[in-house]
Design a protein around this motif. Structure first.
Motif, PDB file in Angstrom:
ATOM      1  N   UNK A  95       4.340   2.979   6.868  1.00 14.70           N
ATOM      2  CA  UNK A  95       4.883   1.837   6.142  1.00 14.70           C
ATOM      3  C   UNK A  95       5.979   0.753   6.779  1.00 14.70           C
ATOM      4  N   UNK A  96       5.769  -0.315   6.788  1.00  8.29           N
ATOM      5  CA  UNK A  96       6.853  -1.284   7.211  1.00  8.29           C
ATOM      6  C   UNK A  96       7.458  -1.930   6.195  1.00  8.29           C
ATOM      7  N   UNK A  97       8.611  -2.499   6.255  1.00 13.64           N
ATOM      8  CA  UNK A  97       9.365  -2.975   5.299  1.00 13.64           C
ATOM      9  C   UNK A  97      10.020  -4.249   6.136  1.00 13.64           C
ATOM     10  N   UNK A  98       9.900  -5.403   5.306  1.00 20.39           N
ATOM     11  CA  UNK A  98      10.610  -6.533   6.087  1.00 20.39           C
ATOM     12  C   UNK A  98      12.012  -6.983   5.019  1.00 20.39           C
ATOM     13  N   UNK A  99      13.003  -7.702   5.487  1.00 23.09           N
ATOM     14  CA  UNK A  99      13.704  -8.245   4.270  1.00 23.09           C
ATOM     15  C   UNK A  99      14.047  -9.508   5.030  1.00 23.09           C
ATOM     16  N   UNK A 100      14.733 -10.081   4.309  1.00 18.59           N
ATOM     17  CA  UNK A 100      15.407 -11.627   4.504  1.00 18.59           C
ATOM     18  C   UNK A 100      16.731 -11.224   4.243  1.00 18.59           C
ATOM     19  N   UNK A 101      17.626 -11.928   4.722  1.00 16.36           N
ATOM     20  CA  UNK A 101      19.171 -11.631   5.007  1.00 16.36           C
ATOM     21  C   UNK A 101      19.940 -13.242   4.771  1.00 16.36           C
ATOM     22  N   UNK A 105      24.664 -12.028  -1.112  1.00 15.71           N
ATOM     23  CA  UNK A 105      24.195 -11.022  -2.335  1.00 15.71           C
ATOM     24  C   UNK A 105      22.797 -11.507  -2.569  1.00 15.71           C
ATOM     25  N   UNK A 106      21.974 -11.844  -1.495  1.00 16.86           N
ATOM     26  CA  UNK A 106      20.568 -12.269  -1.674  1.00 16.86           C
ATOM     27  C   UNK A 106      19.753 -11.653  -0.437  1.00 16.86           C
ATOM     28  N   UNK A 107      18.948 -10.431  -0.725  1.00 18.24           N
ATOM     29  CA  UNK A 107      18.200  -9.881   0.238  1.00 18.24           C
ATOM     30  C   UNK A 107      16.967  -9.491  -0.012  1.00 18.24           C
ATOM     31  N   UNK A 108      16.047 -10.520  -0.093  1.00 23.67           N
ATOM     32  CA  UNK A 108      14.561 -10.101  -0.704  1.00 23.67           C
ATOM     33  C   UNK A 108      14.069  -8.996   0.206  1.00 23.67           C
ATOM     34  N   UNK A 109      13.191  -8.113  -0.158  1.00 20.47           N
ATOM     35  CA  UNK A 109      12.586  -7.302   0.525  1.00 20.47           C
ATOM     36  C   UNK A 109      11.246  -7.276   0.098  1.00 20.47           C
ATOM     37  N   UNK A 110      10.501  -6.856   1.281  1.00 19.44           N
ATOM     38  CA  UNK A 110       8.951  -6.954   1.049  1.00 19.44           C
ATOM     39  C   UNK A 110       8.297  -5.653   1.778  1.00 19.44           C
ATOM     40  N   UNK A 111       7.683  -4.897   0.898  1.00 18.66           N
ATOM     41  CA  UNK A 111       7.235  -3.569   1.392  1.00 18.66           C
ATOM     42  C   UNK A 111       5.703  -3.869   1.633  1.00 18.66           C
ATOM     43  N   UNK A 112       5.286  -3.374   2.652  1.00 20.21           N
ATOM     44  CA  UNK A 112       3.813  -3.076   3.189  1.00 20.21           C
ATOM     45  C   UNK A 112       3.631  -1.622   3.211  1.00 20.21           C
ATOM     46  N   UNK A 113       3.082  -1.244   2.159  1.00 24.49           N
ATOM     47  CA  UNK A 113       2.657   0.188   1.813  1.00 24.49           C
ATOM     48  C   UNK A 113       1.039   0.332   1.227  1.00 24.49           C
ATOM     49  N   UNK A 114       0.226  -0.444   1.841  1.00 23.73           N
ATOM     50  CA  UNK A 114      -1.094  -0.677   1.365  1.00 23.73           C
ATOM     51  C   UNK A 114      -1.761  -0.149   2.188  1.00 23.73           C
ATOM     52  N   UNK A 115      -3.171   0.550   2.023  1.00 21.25           N
ATOM     53  CA  UNK A 115      -3.485   0.618   0.745  1.00 21.25           C
ATOM     54  C   UNK A 115      -2.921   1.890   0.103  1.00 21.25           C
ATOM     55  N   UNK A 180       6.548  -0.709  -6.306  1.00 29.14           N
ATOM     56  CA  UNK A 180       5.799   0.558  -6.062  1.00 29.14           C
ATOM     57  C   UNK A 180       5.116   1.417  -7.116  1.00 29.14           C
ATOM     58  N   UNK A 181       5.252   1.069  -8.305  1.00 30.75           N
ATOM     59  CA  UNK A 181       4.591   1.847  -9.256  1.00 30.75           C
ATOM     60  C   UNK A 181       3.379   1.188  -9.778  1.00 30.75           C
ATOM     61  N   UNK A 182       1.928   1.627  -9.793  1.00 31.70           N
ATOM     62  CA  UNK A 182       0.707   0.941 -10.301  1.00 31.70           C
ATOM     63  C   UNK A 182       0.964   0.803 -11.659  1.00 31.70           C
ATOM     64  N   UNK A 183       1.612   1.567 -12.473  1.00 39.80           N
ATOM     65  CA  UNK A 183       1.955   1.192 -13.907  1.00 39.80           C
ATOM     66  C   UNK A 183       3.458   1.686 -14.104  1.00 39.80           C
ATOM     67  N   UNK A 184       4.242   0.152 -13.977  1.00 35.97           N
ATOM     68  CA  UNK A 184       5.674   0.595 -14.340  1.00 35.97           C
ATOM     69  C   UNK A 184       6.039   1.319 -15.634  1.00 35.97           C
ATOM     70  N   UNK A 185       5.011   0.813 -16.600  1.00 35.84           N
ATOM     71  CA  UNK A 185       5.282   1.504 -17.981  1.00 35.84           C
ATOM     72  C   UNK A 185       5.268   2.974 -18.236  1.00 35.84           C
TER      73      UNK A 185
END
Length: 330
Positions: A95-101, A105-115, A180-185
């Motif tokens: 997996x790769x993870x990118x963030x913006x800085x 207090x604002x650090x958007x994070x982008x997960x590349x964990x597919x498939x 990261x949850x297929x079903x957060x419920x």
């Protein structure tokens, strides 16, 4: 006959990947041109943080069978984290993870964990349960509950610790990442099942609300205790951190001031230092103060894993009253 190996002081289990962080602060990801490459993943960072403080640590995780996986093995060993239980999954990429800085207090994070992320392929039958039982502390995360087989591996390891009577320091980092949850419920009931096998719960207000339905800090801490843990640690952001124990002890610690650069690794530094403090037998207030200081130091630095502080840096931060410290080359 060879002597039995010493038990690990800390074993962590779960997410592992490569963080690619832009080297330009305040620049949107779409316009960023240069990136730093770092070891990432919360449980991996917690292991690194504890190793920096002198603890004998190991990580249970998986990577892709690719160059990024090789890189992570090299990084773990370089930080002093045993990688013997980090194994390849040829079917999926690391997996790769990118963030913006955008401080403070604002650090958007982008997960590349597919498939699918390899660390979700941790299988119950492949766990070294003897080592997990023997470890002085064991750390798992809520993300490990999101899908099988990682879900059963996580719950099974927690049950093993409880049944063996070795679970005095069995940590559940609530680590709520809904993307990261297929079903957060499904998360709430699974968190509550995991809490029955843990002795220490750590989470922020959002995470506590998912796990317990309570958001007010003291109510959330009491709900975590009622769910089965002995120590409930509730991170309150700018208001600091609160902890209650089943014995009636309490501590509340204000945050340490810091010029924030990147807040993403602060919680992992907090976790590693909390493990270290409790392993050292520190009282709750002292353990929280040191963990808070560790988190502040990392918030004042760009990266996560390379930024994890040494013990003397935590001492200096507590003495000077600020987490803004110069980076130190290992």
């Amino acid at each position: 006959m060879d002597a039995e190996p010493e038990p690990y002081e800390l074993i962590t289990m779960g997410r592992l990947g490569v963080d690619l962080y832009p080297l330009q602060v305040g620049v949107p990801l779409a316009r960023a041109e240069t990136f730093g490459k770092f070891l990432g993943g919360s449980p991996a960072n917690v292991a690194v943080a504890a190793a920096r403080l002198g603890r004998r640590t190991a990580l249970v995780s998986r990577t892709g069978a690719d160059p990024f996986g090789e890189y992570l093995h090299t990084e773990l060993r370089g930080y002093g984290v045993d990688d013997r239980w980090v194994t390849p999954v040829p079917a999926y990429p690391t997996p790769l993870t990118f963030c913006e800085i955008f401080p403070p207090d604002d650090f958007p994070i982008h997960f590349y964990r597919r498939p699918r992320a390899p660390d979700l392929e941790i299988r119950p039958e492949e766990l070294d349960l003897g080592a997990i039982r023997a470890a002085r502390a064991f750390w798992v995360t809520g993300t490990g509950l999101s899908v099988e087989p990682s879900r059963e591996a996580t719950l099974g390891a927690l049950r093993e610790r409880g049944e063996a009577g070795t679970g005095d320091l069995t940590f559940l980092d609530l680590d709520w990442r809904p993307a990261l949850w297929p079903d957060p419920a499904e998360a709430g009931p699974l968190y509550r099942e995991a809490l029955r096998g843990a002795t220490v719960a750590v989470g922020n207000l959002d995470e506590c609300e998912v796990a317990t339905g309570e958001r007010e800090p003291y109510a959330a801490a009491r709900a975590l205790l009622a769910a089965g843990v002995r120590i409930a640690v509730v991170k309150q952001g700018p208001k600091g951190v609160l902890a209650l124990t089943s014995d009636g002890e309490s501590a509340e610690v204000a945050p340490l001031p810091v010029e924030v650069v990147n807040g993403l690794g602060a919680g992992d530094a907090f976790g590693g230092a909390l493990c270290d403090g409790l392993l050292a037998g520190r009282d709750l207030d002292s353990a929280l103060r040191r963990a808070n200081a560790a988190g502040a130091i990392v918030a004042g630095r760009l990266a996560c894993s390379p930024a994890m502080p040494y013990a003397d840096e935590i001492d200096l931060a507590l003495t000077t009253g600020t987490g803004t410290l110069p980076e130190r080359t290992p």
